[in-house]
Design an enzyme around this catalytic site. Structure first.
Site, PDB file in Angstrom:
ATOM      1  N   HIS A 112       0.860  -1.210   0.000  1.00  0.00           N
ATOM      2  CA  HIS A 112       0.000   0.000   0.000  1.00  0.00           C
ATOM      3  C   HIS A 112       0.884   1.244   0.000  1.00  0.00           C
ATOM      4  O   HIS A 112       0.908   2.009   0.956  1.00  0.00           O
ATOM      5  CB  HIS A 112      -0.896   0.015   1.250  1.00  0.00           C
ATOM      6  CG  HIS A 112      -1.687  -1.236   1.446  1.00  0.00           C
ATOM      7  ND1 HIS A 112      -2.886  -1.470   0.816  1.00  0.00           N
ATOM      8  CD2 HIS A 112      -1.439  -2.335   2.194  1.00  0.00           C
ATOM      9  CE1 HIS A 112      -3.338  -2.664   1.166  1.00  0.00           C
ATOM     10  NE2 HIS A 112      -2.486  -3.206   2.003  1.00  0.00           N
ATOM     11  N   GLN A 113       1.573   1.447  -1.087  1.00  0.00           N
ATOM     12  CA  GLN A 113       2.606   2.494  -1.102  1.00  0.00           C
ATOM     13  C   GLN A 113       2.051   3.905  -0.955  1.00  0.00           C
ATOM     14  O   GLN A 113       2.764   4.813  -0.585  1.00  0.00           O
ATOM     15  CB  GLN A 113       3.414   2.389  -2.390  1.00  0.00           C
ATOM     16  CG  GLN A 113       4.095   1.041  -2.498  1.00  0.00           C
ATOM     17  CD  GLN A 113       5.005   0.921  -3.696  1.00  0.00           C
ATOM     18  OE1 GLN A 113       5.423   1.903  -4.279  1.00  0.00           O
ATOM     19  NE2 GLN A 113       5.311  -0.311  -4.059  1.00  0.00           N
ATOM     20  N   LYS A 114       0.782   4.098  -1.281  1.00  0.00           N
ATOM     21  CA  LYS A 114       0.238   5.456  -1.209  1.00  0.00           C
ATOM     22  C   LYS A 114      -0.761   5.635  -0.074  1.00  0.00           C
ATOM     23  O   LYS A 114      -1.642   6.480  -0.131  1.00  0.00           O
ATOM     24  CB  LYS A 114      -0.393   5.813  -2.555  1.00  0.00           C
ATOM     25  CG  LYS A 114       0.646   5.808  -3.652  1.00  0.00           C
ATOM     26  CD  LYS A 114       0.345   6.798  -4.729  1.00  0.00           C
ATOM     27  CE  LYS A 114       1.552   6.908  -5.648  1.00  0.00           C
ATOM     28  NZ  LYS A 114       1.219   7.571  -6.906  1.00  0.00           N
ATOM     29  N   ASN A 115      -0.629   4.803   0.927  1.00  0.00           N
ATOM     30  CA  ASN A 115      -1.531   4.878   2.061  1.00  0.00           C
ATOM     31  C   ASN A 115      -0.837   5.679   3.177  1.00  0.00           C
ATOM     32  O   ASN A 115       0.337   5.458   3.471  1.00  0.00           O
ATOM     33  CB  ASN A 115      -1.842   3.425   2.491  1.00  0.00           C
ATOM     34  CG  ASN A 115      -2.460   3.319   3.852  1.00  0.00           C
ATOM     35  OD1 ASN A 115      -1.924   3.796   4.847  1.00  0.00           O
ATOM     36  ND2 ASN A 115      -3.597   2.655   3.928  1.00  0.00           N
TER      37      ASN A 115
END
Lengths: 350, 338
Positions: free
Chosen positions: B114-117
């Protein structure tokens, strides 16, 4: 270039947004803790489409649900955790009482409080069941020493997004005691980058969504022109206008994305230079991301639509006075109709 | 149908909490959704099971090893649930400190997925704060940035690590490397500014070095907005600002060679405007302003049509400046005649 411009598929967008108010498949379980924001995208989107009639039978029910997410002062009268939660994931029934499963983990969240209040307004609720004083106390408790805001008492990052949420709440409830405005302004100005856009915090990269938050806060405070000097204002104007590629990008050298037609577009509107953008190019880009069969907008062409991009796509079009759409208030991110209604009920508080 | 089968695949070997011997002592608690929930979710059986037990443990104020596992399952089902992350942190505080090292592994797997969480990055920041050791963090962030060199969260986290643990030493080299990979990476340019600020405080010699680095980069791609912005950012810290002779000479050279990059023209337009302010009476200022107006016209008709209304606005400002300067000039002539 391509002959007839694409039509906005209004019926499909209405259907698309309405379904989000009902039941989502389990594949969307990642929305579980932020259900209130999804409700906002749907409700405000229907308002932009001038289609609130479509949900007139469930208005009362929706308002009741939103109020059920309000955290009220605790038994000792402490208000630091007041605000709205995003969902009832941790609400349980013990004997006959509905309660949170653990008070220590119950707290409002600024993005939820903001979208909750906005949704109530759009639905025509008079906010009479909002504990205004408690909400404002809750907001104040989240401001950090550097002027920024955390989202919740339960440990969260602090950045410009929550500065915006806090400011909208203060504006709606007409009570700026929810923040130290001087500190807030200092934080905003320290987050202005060398290219005159704004980052999430000092020294971070300029970003379209964040720049929207920063400018909207100054605008809601009525201080846009007193805080920014001419050089900063002119630099900011150029930075936002440079974001137009066909549609808008959020940062230099990045791909366009439908949501920035609103984030950057609304910033340009607040700077009172909206006639300087290229309407035809912007509209054409947004329309490539429309799904005319299922309804909804995606960030990019041929991507699956989602509620956020659908709402911001519609709002982006509304800024350009798209036929059939209600006009949007750029700083509050609700229709001007809803903003006028807010003025009316604020009048009853004085 | 395919969704169901992939979910079944994920669940191979999965045992519901309600069927686990070691959880027999806990009575699961259902979510109270009210009679007509809005934006309801058709939770899977697995989701319900995990969260029923999570609610029960929260209700019981249990902060044990097994709840650490439970929150892990809950977060895999919804990585955005900030309450579960907070619960997990409280559990970690109740347990032995050696759990924190292991937590970095779980955190890593969540960030990778979840790199953009926001929550996953915030969680890692808190754990590193508790450990008070930057360990191998810069390598980890580099790894994440190699997958997405413009990941805002990763850059924000990197700057936090650098400023908290004062690790600026090799960082300029790192941005040079990233700019070599992609000279248009605006995040890397921004980061470079951050590094120059913290390592040199924009001392004159450092700024001069950076100016030549930047002019060199512009030369490779004159339409690249990022180094132009960076250049202006550097010039804030020089006595001449955008009127820096070296930079003007560079721009004039490219202009005379026929380069019409909108950023090059914008620079020369700004130079003319600023000279109109600082040296209104110099004879060449009028010529510069007139040329800048012609440049606006070129941008409007050819080189930056999408912003034609903006360049019209700039053109009006230049014309205004020209008119005012002439008026001032007339006034001073009158004074002389008298």
């Amino acid at each position: 270039m391509e002959g007839e411009p694409t039509e906005l598929t209004r019926r499909e967008h209405i259907r698309y947004l309405k379904q989000f108010l009902k039941l989502l498949p389990d594949t969307l379980s990642s929305y579980d803790s932020t259900r209130l924001t999804i409700a906002f995208f749907s409700i405000s989107g229907l308002d932009v489409l001038d289609a609130l009639d479509e949900i007139k039978d469930s208005k009362e029910n929706i308002c009741n649900w939103i109020y059920s997410l309000q955290i009220l002062p605790d038994a000792d009268g402490n208000m630091d955790r007041c605000g709205f939660q995003g969902s009832d994931t941790f609400t349980i029934r013990v004997d006959d009482s509905v309660q949170s499963c653990n008070k220590q983990f119950t707290s409002g969240h600024l993005a939820m409080t903001y979208t909750g209040l906005a949704s109530l307004l759009i639905l025509g609720d008079d906010l009479s069941r909002v504990n205004r004083k408690a909400i404002i106390k809750g907001v104040r408790s989240l401001q950090q020493d550097d002027g920024s805001f955390c989202a919740t008492q339960m440990g969260s990052e602090n950045d410009m997004r929550f500065v915006y949420c806090a400011a909208v709440i203060c504006y709606i409830l007409q009570d700026w005691s929810g923040m130290d405005t001087e500190k807030t302004i200092e934080y905003i100005m320290r987050s202005m980058s060398y290219d005159y856009g704004f980052g999430q915090g000092p020294e971070l990269e300029s970003h379209g969504g964040v720049t929207y938050c920063a400018v909207a806060v100054l605008s809601l405070m009525g201080k846009l022109h007193s805080v920014l000097n001419v050089k900063q204002l002119e630099g900011l104007k150029r930075w936002v206008l440079m974001r137009q590629v066909t549609g808008f990008q959020g940062r230099a050298n990045k791909q366009e994305d439908t949501c920035y037609s609103f984030w950057v577009g609304a910033t340009i509107q607040m700077l009172e230079i909206f006639d300087m953008i290229d309407f035809a190019e912007n509209r054409a880009y947004i329309m490539t991301t429309q799904d005319s069969l299922t309804g909804g907008f995606a960030k990019w062409e041929d991507y699956i639509p989602d509620p956020l991009h659908t709402y911001l796509g519609l709002s982006g079009l509304s800024l350009m006075k798209e036929k059939g759409l209600l006009e949007i208030d750029p700083a509050l991110n609700i229709t001007q109709r809803a903003a006028r209604y807010l003025k009316k009920i604020q009048g009853t508080w004085e | 149908m395919s969704e169901t089968s992939s979910e079944e695949m994920d669940n191979v070997g999965w045992v519901f909490y309600s069927e686990r011997e070691e959880w027999k002592d806990v009575k699961p608690i259902l979510q109270e959704e009210g009679s007509q929930p809005i934006v309801a979710i058709a939770y899977s059986a697995k989701f319900k099971d995990v969260y029923d037990y999570l609610r029960a443990c929260l209700y019981n104020n249990e902060f044990s090893e097994r709840t650490l596992e439970l929150t892990k399952d809950a977060l895999i089902l919804n990585a955005a649930n900030y309450t579960v992350w907070q619960y997990r942190r409280m559990i970690l505080q109740h347990l032995d400190k050696n759990h924190l090292e292991k937590e970095l592994l779980f955190s890593k797997s969540m960030i990778v997925d979840h790199q953009k969480n926001y929550q996953v990055w915030h969680h890692r920041m808190v754990i590193i704060q508790w450990l008070n050791d930057a360990g191998n963090e810069l390598n980890f962030v580099s790894q994440m940035l190699s997958e997405d060199p413009k990941n805002y969260h990763a850059w924000q986290y990197r700057q936090w690590i650098l400023s908290t643990f004062k690790l600026y030493d090799n960082e300029l080299q790192y941005t040079s490397q990233l700019l070599e990979d992609d000279i248009r990476n605006n995040s890397a340019w921004n980061h470079r500014y951050f590094i120059i600020n913290h390592t040199t405080d924009f001392a004159e010699s450092a700024v001069l070095k950076e100016i030549s680095f930047t002019l060199n980069a512009i030369e490779k791609a004159t339409k690249n907005e990022s180094p132009w912005n960076y250049l202006r950012g550097l010039l804030i810290h020089t006595s001449n600002g955008i009127l820096d002779p070296q930079v003007i000479q560079f721009c004039e050279k490219h202009y005379s060679q026929g380069n019409r990059s909108p950023h090059l023209l914008a620079y020369l337009i700004d130079v003319a405007y600023e000279k109109g302010e600082s040296h209104p009476h110099k004879p060449e200022t009028g010529e510069l302003l007139n040329r800048a107006i012609r440049m606006c016209n070129d941008l409007i008709t050819t080189h930056d049509k999408i912003r034609q209304n903006y360049w019209k606005y700039i053109s009006y400002m230049l014309e205004d400046k020209l008119r005012n300067n002439k008026l001032i000039k007339c006034d001073s002539n009158i004074v002389l005649e008298i």
